[in-house]
Structures are given as C-alpha cells and as structure tokens.
Design a protein around this motif. Structure first.
Motif, PDB file in Angstrom:
ATOM      1  N   MET A   1       0.796  -1.317   0.045  1.00 14.98           N
ATOM      2  CA  MET A   1      -0.131  -0.085   0.070  1.00 14.98           C
ATOM      3  C   MET A   1       0.971   1.292   0.273  1.00 14.98           C
ATOM      4  N   SER A   2       0.564   2.128  -0.675  1.00 10.07           N
ATOM      5  CA  SER A   2       1.181   3.337  -0.972  1.00 10.07           C
ATOM      6  C   SER A   2       0.527   4.703   0.009  1.00 10.07           C
ATOM      7  N   THR A   3       1.198   5.412   0.382  1.00 12.90           N
ATOM      8  CA  THR A   3       1.052   6.652   1.343  1.00 12.90           C
ATOM      9  C   THR A   3       1.042   7.942   0.555  1.00 12.90           C
ATOM     10  N   VAL A   4      -0.019   8.814   0.808  1.00 12.89           N
ATOM     11  CA  VAL A   4       0.207  10.086   0.098  1.00 12.89           C
ATOM     12  C   VAL A   4       0.088  11.154   1.310  1.00 12.89           C
ATOM     13  N   PHE A   5       0.956  12.099   1.295  1.00 13.49           N
ATOM     14  CA  PHE A   5       0.613  13.036   2.303  1.00 13.49           C
ATOM     15  C   PHE A   5       0.306  14.353   1.630  1.00 13.49           C
ATOM     16  N   ARG A   6      -0.748  14.880   2.176  1.00 14.74           N
ATOM     17  CA  ARG A   6      -1.137  16.127   1.590  1.00 14.74           C
ATOM     18  C   ARG A   6      -1.320  17.352   2.998  1.00 14.74           C
ATOM     19  N   LEU A   7      -0.731  18.519   2.760  1.00 17.20           N
ATOM     20  CA  LEU A   7      -0.700  19.507   3.379  1.00 17.20           C
ATOM     21  C   LEU A   7      -1.642  20.637   2.783  1.00 17.20           C
ATOM     22  N   ASP A   8      -2.352  20.929   3.708  1.00 14.33           N
ATOM     23  CA  ASP A   8      -3.320  22.209   3.400  1.00 14.33           C
ATOM     24  C   ASP A   8      -3.118  23.523   4.139  1.00 14.33           C
ATOM     25  N   ALA A   9      -2.696  24.519   3.390  1.00 15.88           N
ATOM     26  CA  ALA A   9      -2.260  25.878   4.043  1.00 15.88           C
ATOM     27  C   ALA A   9      -3.324  26.876   3.832  1.00 15.88           C
ATOM     28  N   SER A  10      -4.361  26.823   3.103  1.00 18.54           N
ATOM     29  CA  SER A  10      -5.312  27.970   2.742  1.00 18.54           C
ATOM     30  C   SER A  10      -6.358  28.309   4.056  1.00 18.54           C
ATOM     31  N   ILE A  11      -6.322  29.698   4.270  1.00 19.79           N
ATOM     32  CA  ILE A  11      -7.088  29.958   5.323  1.00 19.79           C
ATOM     33  C   ILE A  11      -8.674  29.847   5.159  1.00 19.79           C
ATOM     34  N   LYS A  12      -8.894  29.624   3.724  1.00 24.01           N
ATOM     35  CA  LYS A  12     -10.398  29.739   3.098  1.00 24.01           C
ATOM     36  C   LYS A  12     -10.833  28.182   3.293  1.00 24.01           C
ATOM     37  N   PRO A  13     -11.772  27.983   4.239  1.00 25.73           N
ATOM     38  CA  PRO A  13     -12.663  26.462   4.442  1.00 25.73           C
ATOM     39  C   PRO A  13     -13.412  26.239   3.044  1.00 25.73           C
ATOM     40  N   GLU A  14     -14.152  27.289   2.285  1.00 22.66           N
ATOM     41  CA  GLU A  14     -14.713  27.281   1.087  1.00 22.66           C
ATOM     42  C   GLU A  14     -13.989  27.961   0.023  1.00 22.66           C
ATOM     43  N   GLY A  15     -13.961  27.714  -1.315  1.00 22.53           N
ATOM     44  CA  GLY A  15     -13.479  28.452  -2.504  1.00 22.53           C
ATOM     45  C   GLY A  15     -12.051  28.430  -2.501  1.00 22.53           C
ATOM     46  N   SER A  16     -11.364  27.793  -1.863  1.00 29.98           N
ATOM     47  CA  SER A  16      -9.822  27.626  -2.035  1.00 29.98           C
ATOM     48  C   SER A  16      -9.379  27.147  -3.344  1.00 29.98           C
ATOM     49  N   VAL A  17      -8.573  27.721  -4.064  1.00 26.91           N
ATOM     50  CA  VAL A  17      -8.056  27.205  -5.256  1.00 26.91           C
ATOM     51  C   VAL A  17      -7.129  26.062  -4.971  1.00 26.91           C
ATOM     52  N   THR A  18      -6.057  26.110  -4.131  1.00 28.60           N
ATOM     53  CA  THR A  18      -5.312  25.289  -3.589  1.00 28.60           C
ATOM     54  C   THR A  18      -5.780  23.925  -3.425  1.00 28.60           C
ATOM     55  N   ARG A  19      -7.199  24.135  -2.540  1.00 35.72           N
ATOM     56  CA  ARG A  19      -7.744  22.916  -2.180  1.00 35.72           C
ATOM     57  C   ARG A  19      -8.357  22.041  -3.034  1.00 35.72           C
ATOM     58  N   ALA A  20      -8.901  22.873  -3.999  1.00 36.34           N
ATOM     59  CA  ALA A  20      -9.562  22.499  -5.105  1.00 36.34           C
ATOM     60  C   ALA A  20      -8.604  21.603  -5.992  1.00 36.34           C
ATOM     61  N   ILE A  21      -7.454  22.102  -6.456  1.00 42.04           N
ATOM     62  CA  ILE A  21      -6.591  21.575  -7.327  1.00 42.04           C
ATOM     63  C   ILE A  21      -5.825  20.390  -6.392  1.00 42.04           C
ATOM     64  N   GLU A  22      -5.863  20.561  -5.387  1.00 47.99           N
ATOM     65  CA  GLU A  22      -5.052  19.229  -4.393  1.00 47.99           C
ATOM     66  C   GLU A  22      -6.437  18.127  -4.552  1.00 47.99           C
ATOM     67  N   ASP A  23      -7.436  18.589  -4.608  1.00 52.42           N
ATOM     68  CA  ASP A  23      -8.466  17.307  -4.508  1.00 52.42           C
ATOM     69  C   ASP A  23      -8.361  16.641  -5.815  1.00 52.42           C
ATOM     70  N   THR A  24      -8.224  17.402  -6.926  1.00 48.94           N
ATOM     71  CA  THR A  24      -8.172  16.942  -8.353  1.00 48.94           C
ATOM     72  C   THR A  24      -6.992  15.942  -8.264  1.00 48.94           C
ATOM     73  N   LEU A  25      -5.702  16.320  -7.763  1.00 46.02           N
ATOM     74  CA  LEU A  25      -4.525  15.396  -7.996  1.00 46.02           C
ATOM     75  C   LEU A  25      -4.573  14.282  -7.011  1.00 46.02           C
ATOM     76  N   GLN A  26      -4.976  14.573  -5.950  1.00 48.79           N
ATOM     77  CA  GLN A  26      -5.202  13.612  -4.817  1.00 48.79           C
ATOM     78  C   GLN A  26      -6.308  12.500  -5.417  1.00 48.79           C
ATOM     79  N   GLY A  27      -7.211  12.900  -6.181  1.00 48.70           N
ATOM     80  CA  GLY A  27      -8.358  11.757  -6.384  1.00 48.70           C
ATOM     81  C   GLY A  27      -7.671  10.988  -7.842  1.00 48.70           C
ATOM     82  N   ALA A  28      -6.919  11.817  -8.626  1.00 49.08           N
ATOM     83  CA  ALA A  28      -6.235  10.921  -9.736  1.00 49.08           C
ATOM     84  C   ALA A  28      -5.011  10.105  -9.259  1.00 49.08           C
TER      85      ALA A  28
END
Length: 221
Positions: A1-28
């Motif tokens: 099993m592989s492990t992916v570490f994800r760090l979120d640094a945006s202060i926006k709980p909603e509408g964050s661009v980095t969170r959205a792109i990270e979601d796409t990357l993590q999902g892929a």
C-alpha cells in the motif's frame, strides 16, 4: 500500500483554489491505487508559532532537564516529520498571501526542518526517490511583462527546500490570477484566469495519473 501526504495551508474553508487543485491531484492518484492519504491541516488549524524556537532550544537541553513546553515542541516536530516521512508522495498546497509564503506554511517547514531526518546536510535526504507536488495559487500575475514580475519570492524558496534540501523530485502545478473573479480592477482578466485554472486542474489530473501508475508498478515489482 502506498501513502500520500497532503498539506493544506489555505485559510479559506470554502472556495480555496489550492484545496480544489489538491482534490483533483489526490483523486487522480488514489482512483485506481491502494493508497492511504495522511492529511495535515495548517490553514484552518495553525501550528503554534513559538513551537519552532522552543524545539530548537530543546535540542541544546538534556532530555531530563527539558520543560514540558520543550517536550511538547519536540514531540510536535517528530509528529510532523513522521507524517511526511511515511509517504511516497507529498502534496503541498501553497497559496500566496501578501506576495509570499503564508506564515502557516513557513511554520510547518521550520518545524519539519528541525527534525534530524529533514535537516540540511544529511547524507541521504528524506525525500530521496520520492515525489513532491507543489500546488501554488497566486492572486495576480507574476510573469515576465506584468507589473508584479519579480515579486514571486516564494516559489524558488519552496522548491529549493523540497528539492535541494529534502531531495524530492518536484513538480509545480500553479494557477494565477485567482482574484480576478472578485476584483473589479481585474475584470478584463477573468477569462484568462479561468483558462489558467482549467490548465492547473488538467495538469493535476495528468500528473496524478502518472504518479499512480509509477507507484502501482513499484508495488507490483
């Protein structure tokens, strides 16, 4: 099993661009891969700003003479470093605030650097042979010919730590003009901003699938 570490640094709980792109990357990455995702939230749950100095001075203090605060700071350093060291892939979200690295992200880097595994000059850097994705969002444009050209003092620093100090293979996925939708003075840049965002998501999807294939091949070997 592989492990992916994800760090979120945006202060926006909603509408964050980095969170959205990270979601796409993590999902892929995890779509067709048996993987565990370890998440660390530092934008909405900031790390204590005094922990780094406390941990550093604890290093010059005998273990049996350390204060409770020093023991807590050292434990935090170890915990953060363990999270990163456990993963084959690291996803680092880096939104720009005030033209540079957010204080939340700088604190995280400082604390991880305090761990012997991630300190400068180790013989085998902890990220050697591993992949790191740096997901950057800039509110304006910083390219050559723009008024803010030369103002990006963050990307090179982040890449230097991840690549030159920690040894990761680094891929940068970036979106610019992210404030165009909400800034009247940038109204003429909305279409370009949307294009840049779509390109960032596309890059995240492509790179995510590629690293998933690589991890799958390693697991099957």
């Amino acid at each position: 099993m592989s492990t992916v570490f994800r760090l979120d640094a945006s202060i926006k709980p909603e509408g964050s661009v980095t969170r959205a792109i990270e979601d796409t990357l993590q999902g892929a990455i995890v779509a067709d891969l048996d993987a565990t995702v370890v998440k660390r939230e530092i934008g909405l749950t900031p790390l204590p700003s005094d922990a780094w100095a406390t941990a550093i001075f604890a290093g010059f203090t005998p273990a049996d003479a350390r204060t409770p605060e020093q023991n807590a700071a050292v434990a935090l350093v170890t915990e953060l470093a363990d999270e990163l060291a456990s993963a084959e892939v690291a996803i680092i979200g880096a939104p720009f605030y005030n033209w540079g690295v957010t204080q939340h992200l700088k604190t995280w880097f400082d604390l991880v650097l305090a761990d012997p595994r991630f300190s400068a000059g180790v013989e085998t850097p902890a990220g050697s042979g591993k992949q790191a994705f740096l997901v950057i969002a800039r509110g304006g444009g910083y390219g050559e010919g723009t008024p803010r050209y030369g103002w990006d003092h963050a990307t090179a620093w982040l890449e230097r730590i991840l690549k030159d100090v920690w040894g990761y293979e680094v891929t940068i996925i970036e979106a610019e003009l992210t404030l165009a939708e909400s800034t009247p003075a940038m109204a003429g840049l909305v279409d370009l901003a949307r294009q840049r965002l779509a390109e960032a998501h596309s890059a995240a999807e492509t790179h995510g699938k590629a690293v998933a294939v690589k991890l799958g091949e390693i697991a099957a070997a």
